[in-house]
Design an enzyme around this catalytic site. Sequence first.
Site, PDB file in Angstrom:
ATOM      1  CG  HIS A   1      44.213  21.199  43.163  1.00 51.91           C
ATOM      2  ND1 HIS A   1      44.285  20.580  44.380  1.00 51.91           N
ATOM      3  CD2 HIS A   1      45.491  21.359  42.738  1.00 51.91           C
ATOM      4  CE1 HIS A   1      45.564  20.383  44.680  1.00 51.91           C
ATOM      5  NE2 HIS A   1      46.309  20.851  43.705  1.00 51.91           N
TER       6      HIS A   1
ATOM      7  NE  ARG B   1      47.433  19.040  40.503  1.00 49.03           N
ATOM      8  CZ  ARG B   1      48.043  20.191  40.299  1.00 49.03           C
ATOM      9  NH1 ARG B   1      47.607  21.019  39.366  1.00 49.03           N
ATOM     10  NH2 ARG B   1      49.078  20.531  41.022  1.00 49.03           N
TER      11      ARG B   1
ATOM     12  CG  HIS C   1      44.211  24.568  40.566  1.00 56.51           C
ATOM     13  ND1 HIS C   1      44.586  25.503  41.492  1.00 56.51           N
ATOM     14  CD2 HIS C   1      45.356  24.033  40.104  1.00 56.51           C
ATOM     15  CE1 HIS C   1      45.901  25.495  41.591  1.00 56.51           C
ATOM     16  NE2 HIS C   1      46.389  24.642  40.745  1.00 56.51           N
TER      17      HIS C   1
ATOM     18  N   GLY D   1      53.741  37.707  31.951  1.00 60.89           N
ATOM     19  CA  GLY D   1      53.817  39.102  31.530  1.00 60.89           C
ATOM     20  C   GLY D   1      54.972  39.854  32.176  1.00 60.89           C
TER      21      GLY D   1
HETATM   22  C1  LIG Z   1      46.284  28.468  44.317  1.00 61.04           C
HETATM   23  C2  LIG Z   1      47.090  28.144  43.105  1.00 61.04           C
HETATM   24  C3  LIG Z   1      48.244  27.382  43.222  1.00 61.04           C
HETATM   25  C4  LIG Z   1      49.009  27.079  42.101  1.00 61.04           C
HETATM   26  N1  LIG Z   1      50.145  26.324  42.270  1.00 61.04           N
HETATM   27  C5  LIG Z   1      50.921  26.062  41.179  1.00 61.04           C
HETATM   28  C6  LIG Z   1      52.137  25.348  41.326  1.00 61.04           C
HETATM   29  O1  LIG Z   1      52.514  24.932  42.425  1.00 61.04           O
HETATM   30  N2  LIG Z   1      52.893  25.114  40.239  1.00 61.04           N
HETATM   31  C7  LIG Z   1      52.532  25.570  39.009  1.00 61.04           C
HETATM   32  O2  LIG Z   1      53.279  25.356  38.062  1.00 61.04           O
HETATM   33  N3  LIG Z   1      51.380  26.262  38.842  1.00 61.04           N
HETATM   34  C8  LIG Z   1      50.566  26.514  39.894  1.00 61.04           C
HETATM   35  N4  LIG Z   1      49.405  27.224  39.708  1.00 61.04           N
HETATM   36  C9  LIG Z   1      49.072  27.769  38.400  1.00 61.04           C
HETATM   37  C10 LIG Z   1      49.897  29.009  38.101  1.00 61.04           C
HETATM   38  O3  LIG Z   1      50.083  29.756  39.275  1.00 61.04           O
HETATM   39  C11 LIG Z   1      49.245  29.940  37.092  1.00 61.04           C
HETATM   40  O4  LIG Z   1      48.798  29.223  36.022  1.00 61.04           O
HETATM   41  C12 LIG Z   1      50.256  30.943  36.554  1.00 61.04           C
HETATM   42  O5  LIG Z   1      50.907  31.574  37.607  1.00 61.04           O
HETATM   43  C13 LIG Z   1      49.617  31.958  35.649  1.00 61.04           C
HETATM   44  O6  LIG Z   1      50.553  32.983  35.349  1.00 61.04           O
HETATM   45  P1  LIG Z   1      50.234  34.099  34.307  1.00 61.04           P
HETATM   46  O7  LIG Z   1      51.442  34.967  34.243  1.00 61.04           O
HETATM   47  O8  LIG Z   1      49.787  33.490  33.055  1.00 61.04           O
HETATM   48  O9  LIG Z   1      48.998  34.911  34.868  1.00 61.04           O
HETATM   49  P2  LIG Z   1      48.715  35.624  36.266  1.00 61.04           P
HETATM   50  O10 LIG Z   1      49.788  35.427  37.224  1.00 61.04           O
HETATM   51  O11 LIG Z   1      47.356  35.239  36.652  1.00 61.04           O
HETATM   52  O12 LIG Z   1      48.740  37.157  35.919  1.00 61.04           O
HETATM   53  C14 LIG Z   1      47.714  37.804  35.259  1.00 61.04           C
HETATM   54  C15 LIG Z   1      48.087  39.248  35.114  1.00 61.04           C
HETATM   55  O13 LIG Z   1      47.209  39.861  34.217  1.00 61.04           O
HETATM   56  C16 LIG Z   1      46.663  41.032  34.739  1.00 61.04           C
HETATM   57  N5  LIG Z   1      45.327  41.170  34.199  1.00 61.04           N
HETATM   58  C17 LIG Z   1      44.358  40.243  34.139  1.00 61.04           C
HETATM   59  N6  LIG Z   1      43.292  40.734  33.507  1.00 61.04           N
HETATM   60  C18 LIG Z   1      43.603  41.999  33.166  1.00 61.04           C
HETATM   61  C19 LIG Z   1      42.895  43.016  32.485  1.00 61.04           C
HETATM   62  N7  LIG Z   1      41.679  42.829  32.017  1.00 61.04           N
HETATM   63  N8  LIG Z   1      43.507  44.203  32.336  1.00 61.04           N
HETATM   64  C20 LIG Z   1      44.761  44.421  32.799  1.00 61.04           C
HETATM   65  N9  LIG Z   1      45.466  43.467  33.416  1.00 61.04           N
HETATM   66  C21 LIG Z   1      44.886  42.279  33.601  1.00 61.04           C
HETATM   67  C22 LIG Z   1      46.721  40.867  36.224  1.00 61.04           C
HETATM   68  O14 LIG Z   1      46.789  42.120  36.823  1.00 61.04           O
HETATM   69  C23 LIG Z   1      47.994  40.070  36.383  1.00 61.04           C
HETATM   70  O15 LIG Z   1      49.078  40.956  36.431  1.00 61.04           O
HETATM   71  C24 LIG Z   1      48.617  27.527  40.824  1.00 61.04           C
HETATM   72  C25 LIG Z   1      47.467  28.288  40.697  1.00 61.04           C
HETATM   73  C26 LIG Z   1      46.690  28.576  41.824  1.00 61.04           C
HETATM   74  C27 LIG Z   1      45.413  29.306  41.621  1.00 61.04           C
END
Ligand SMILES: Cc1cc2nc3c(=O)[nH]c(=O)nc-3n(C[C@H](O)[C@H](O)[C@H](O)COP(=O)(O)OP(=O)(O)OC[C@H]3O[C@@H](n4cnc5c(N)ncnc54)[C@H](O)[C@@H]3O)c2cc1C
Lengths: 641, 209, 248
Positions: free
Chosen positions: A273, A337, A408, A52
């Site tokens: 994980h 994994r 995870h 986003g």
């Molecule tokens: C501990 C951990 C380690 C990881 N390590 C890796 C890695 O090494 N390599 C890799 O590729 N991936 C990794 N991942 C996976 C990866 O981090 C995530 O899949 C990815 O960052 C998700 O990004 P995103 O932008 O889709 O969502 P997110 O970063 O989860 O962002 C969600 C956004 O939506 C907003 N939001 C959610 N619900 C609402 C709502 N109802 N109303 C308004 N806003 C809302 C939140 O405020 C946030 O801004 C890891 C995940 C975890 C948990």
Amino acid sequence: MNYREGEPIKDTKAPEGPIEDRWEKRKFSARLVNPANKRKINVIVVGTGLAGGSAAATLGELGYKVKSFCYQDSPRRAHSIAAQGGINAAKNYRGDGDSIYRLFYDTVKGGDFRARESNVYRLAQVSVNIIDQAVAQGVPFAREYGGLLDTRSFGGAQVSRTFYARGQTGQQLLLGAYSALERQIAAGTVEMHTRHEMLELIVSDGRARGVVVRDMVTGEVETHLADAVVLATGGYGNVFFLSTNAKGCNTTAIWRAHQKGAMFANPCYTQIHPTCIPVSGEYQSKLTLMSESLRNDGRVWVPLHKGDQRPAGEIPEDERDYYLERIYPAFGNLVPRDIASRAAKNVCDEGRGVGPGGLGVYLDFADAIARLGREAVEKKYGNLFEMYERITGEDPYTQPMRIYPAVHYTMGGLWVDYDLQSSIPGLFVIGEANFSDHGANRLGASALMQGLADGYFVLPTTIGDYLADAHRFDAIDDQQVAEAEIAVKNRIEKLLSVNGTRTADSFHRELGKLMWDYCGMERTEEGLRKALERIPELRAEFWRDVKVSGVNEELNQALERAGRVADFFDLAELMCLDALHRTESCGGHFRAESQDADGEALRDDEHFAYVAAWESTPDGPVLHKEDLQYEYVKMTQRSYK
Amino acid sequence: MAVSGAVLVFFLVAHMAGNLKIFAGAESFNGYAAWLREVGYPLLPHRGLLTLLEAGLVVAIAAHMYSAIVLARRAAHARPVKYAAKVRSRADGYATRTMRWGGVIIFFFVIYHLLDMTFGVANPEGHAATPFDRMVAGFEPARWYITVFYVISVVMVGLHLRHGLWSALQTLGLARRHPVLKAGATGLSALLTIGFLVVPLAITFGVVR
Amino acid sequence: MNLTLKVWRQSGPDDDGRLVRYEIEDVSPDMSFLEMLDVLNERLILAGDDPVAFDHDCREGICGMCSMMIDGVAHGPQKNTTTCQLHMRHYKDGDTIVIEPWRARPFPVVKDLVVDRSAFDRIIQAGGFISVPAGSAPDAHATPVPKLDADAAFDAATCIGCGACVAACPNGSASLFTAAKITHLGLLPQGQPERGSRARAMVEQMDEEGFGGCTNTGECTAVCPKGIPLDTIARMNADYLRASRKSG
Ligand SMILES: Cc1cc2nc3c(=O)[nH]c(=O)nc-3n(C[C@H](O)[C@H](O)[C@H](O)COP(=O)(O)OP(=O)(O)OC[C@H]3O[C@@H](n4cnc5c(N)ncnc54)[C@H](O)[C@@H]3O)c2cc1C
Ligand code: HEM
Ligand code: SF4
Ligand code: FES
């Protein structure tokens, strides 16, 4: 819960022709919006994670009027910040035989042949630009002495294609996207709304035209209208209560959209994980991931005999079972994994687990320390060891770590076509929130890649094609807007008025336990049926007996939680249904009934080589199948022996 | 703050060097004091340069105090509600924490000190005596309490400098390798402290009489 | 163990607020500090009381959301540790713990322990970025960066924007936060074109927000969960002074 099968999905809008040319073709065929018109077009982006944040910044830069929302106090805190390991890209800077094609191949195979070839190929192509973009923004990736970027091999990949920034790759990439976003906010192209939670989608004339959000500080329910809505709200792993996700991660945004007509694809695909810090007690609120890289040097074992209560140090070599090395001699401790996770579960089920509740296995560095010396181990893993000690109070240099699998990542999510558009026109879904490009199992370091590919490069192109028609859209139906707003207010009112005897968290814990037991690492028909019976009961109890204190017109964290838990119930049910209907095992979905003689996952390509896209209707879920064709990568069973 | 502080530091170094001339005997010291008054004459009027320097010092001290007050007021403005729990310092450095009150104490010391040495009002020998006599009389063994007061004050100044010197380098953006500079600041302050201390102590213990 | 908590309760920005005393029993040493507060909150909700509002999200020390002044120390007694990573084994039976929000005019209290840190976002908006539209970037290997510079930039880039530095600073200064970003970008070749203007704009925004002035007390580094060094402040000042001299 019963379901009905509907029309199969015929067209995903992927261009035809050689796979290498498809994205080029689409980019060219996508119509452009003239710059003067862009200024009149409004786009809502919910979520400020990698997906986003990068999308909002890029759309703003392109000249659209963007409104961005997140529930945290700053866009910089989205859960992407927690990613540790790294980000894949087919740069082939090492000359070790990597290529776009190989990344494509690995991803399709790693996803256990449940992802779309066209999408995955595009992802691999775009991966290259992500690194360029991030470096130009000042993301401080690890470098070598020559000043060039360092890479490592990750998650069992045979090439070194993972770029990283110490153990904080997600943080650094997110700060890059965040700074781009803040630049647009300063420029006035993006209007930021922090501490706002999306609670409803507004659909008018069949198109997504806005959202209803709650200002989490004042409780005010606000309506925001636009020409298109982008959801980038992350994954729903928190349905299990305990997961490595941040506490606020939720399904509310995508679940509301699902209720409004967007199809939900493959909800049961969950990644577990293998190396997380085990639960220490009842009060546990979340689980912490220990980087996968630890398995490069640590050896996984449990006592050979059931019920062996001796401290690790007193168990002699010949009474230890290095079970991964024993069962998978070729890959040993480095098996993927899902396999490592299931093996851990199996030994614990046999009563050989260690630590509180017998839910843990040892990850032992004694050999590594003897071989490399303590200093070298410290250099490599020092910060992880410190984190482990901070949480457990145990010193991993002198006593083996205890680890256990934890939820995870969720591969499932809202169904989208090649343009990342959901089944509701004008609703686009990116990042972990969509059902993504990972099939039934995601490779390490590929989620960050996908989120940024979607946000920086794919969506900004494909959404333009949709918005080229914006001037022809009908006026928004006030009736629809009013109804959405009333629905939100009623729900809040209802939650506050139950005034029962249990907190939302206590329900969430119970739901999570149920999901972990029956829809977790190993799923059986019997268990899933049990869960499907219990979830509606629990949901009914929730609506009868939940206690939410305070009022709406204030910062009310009890209310926020209750709302999220309510949606998790509905999602949990669909997950179990999806898991029940998919009688094969594939990737992160292991059905005990479908395994080979050695206990390995057995796919059923004949019957299940499709995406299961669920539609929500008043008479229950309807399943739409999207057949998966493999023209380039031949379907094979995975083997790690 | 840093600029006015730096001016004061340069003054202190010169001042200490001047004070140490006392070990060279009365002539030398008085000569130095006289020279201070005559230097540049006839280009500059009698006491010309000294007056100029004094004016500079007054300006520096005033600027220094003004900046300190502005900073303190900004700090108060930035934290309108205080913490209920006693805020525990986590940084090392008594010196750092005593900058503000230390500065005030030093200010009062300087006033006394001027009355004592420059104007002679608080000095047993009075205004008419030579600087050497004033100095020796000021710290005579019987007036040990004055010496103690000077010692405490100078130590205060040393602490003030220890943080002030390094802080000025930070503020001017010069501090990059901060352990080295921190050591440098500590070294210079120690040097100044000792340099200033030996004189009154030497007098009180009768080494210089 | 059993503990006494004195928690800052303030229903909203206009309320005066006060410390409220809670007794809490059977705290396990393996609990995290926030889990201990979760337990308290569950109890308060069931009693129909308002739970203590506090910010948190990742609970693994990286999002920068958690923010508590614990017994007069930002993030509590353990060094290089955020509030969420602090565990109860650092306390003993019978202890009294005072918990307050960050205090600074630019961080107004929203409720209880929750403060508004949007001033930090505005400082970044003023210039905490490198201007590069998506898709316009050259190949990542076009500009090598010496490893030492890259590492030093990384050290500064690890700031999680928690605000502990401001909370601990006797002057209520945001210098460490601002300097961390200026240093991170200023050390990289990509950051050079905007280096001067960035430093000026960010420092001016920081002052405009009403943060106090820096007197290099070092309290910020001491509580910073990421150990951002004070050197960054010197760099910020150098960049700022150079830029101010240039443009007068
Ligand atoms: C501990 C951990 C380690 C990881 N390590 C890796 C890695 O090494 N390599 C890799 O590729 N991936 C990794 N991942 C996976 C990866 O981090 C995530 O899949 C990815 O960052 C998700 O990004 P995103 O932008 O889709 O969502 P997110 O970063 O989860 O962002 C969600 C956004 O939506 C907003 N939001 C959610 N619900 C609402 C709502 N109802 N109303 C308004 N806003 C809302 C939140 O405020 C946030 O801004 C890891 C995940 C975890 C948990
Ligand atoms: C123990 C140490 C010190 C001794 C023995 C000492 C002695 C003296 C003497 C003899 C004079 C008069 C010189 C003259 O009339 O020509 C003087 C002046 C002065 N001293 Fe000190 N001094 C000491 C420390 C300090 C310190 C620490 C400060 C400041 C922080 C200070 C500030 C001044 C000032 C401002 C003057 C007036 C200068 C002028 O305008 O003539 N002194 N001191
Ligand atoms: S500099 Fe340190 S204390 Fe300040 S906001 Fe950044 S991480 Fe927090
Ligand atoms: S909750 Fe994220 S840093 Fe503490």
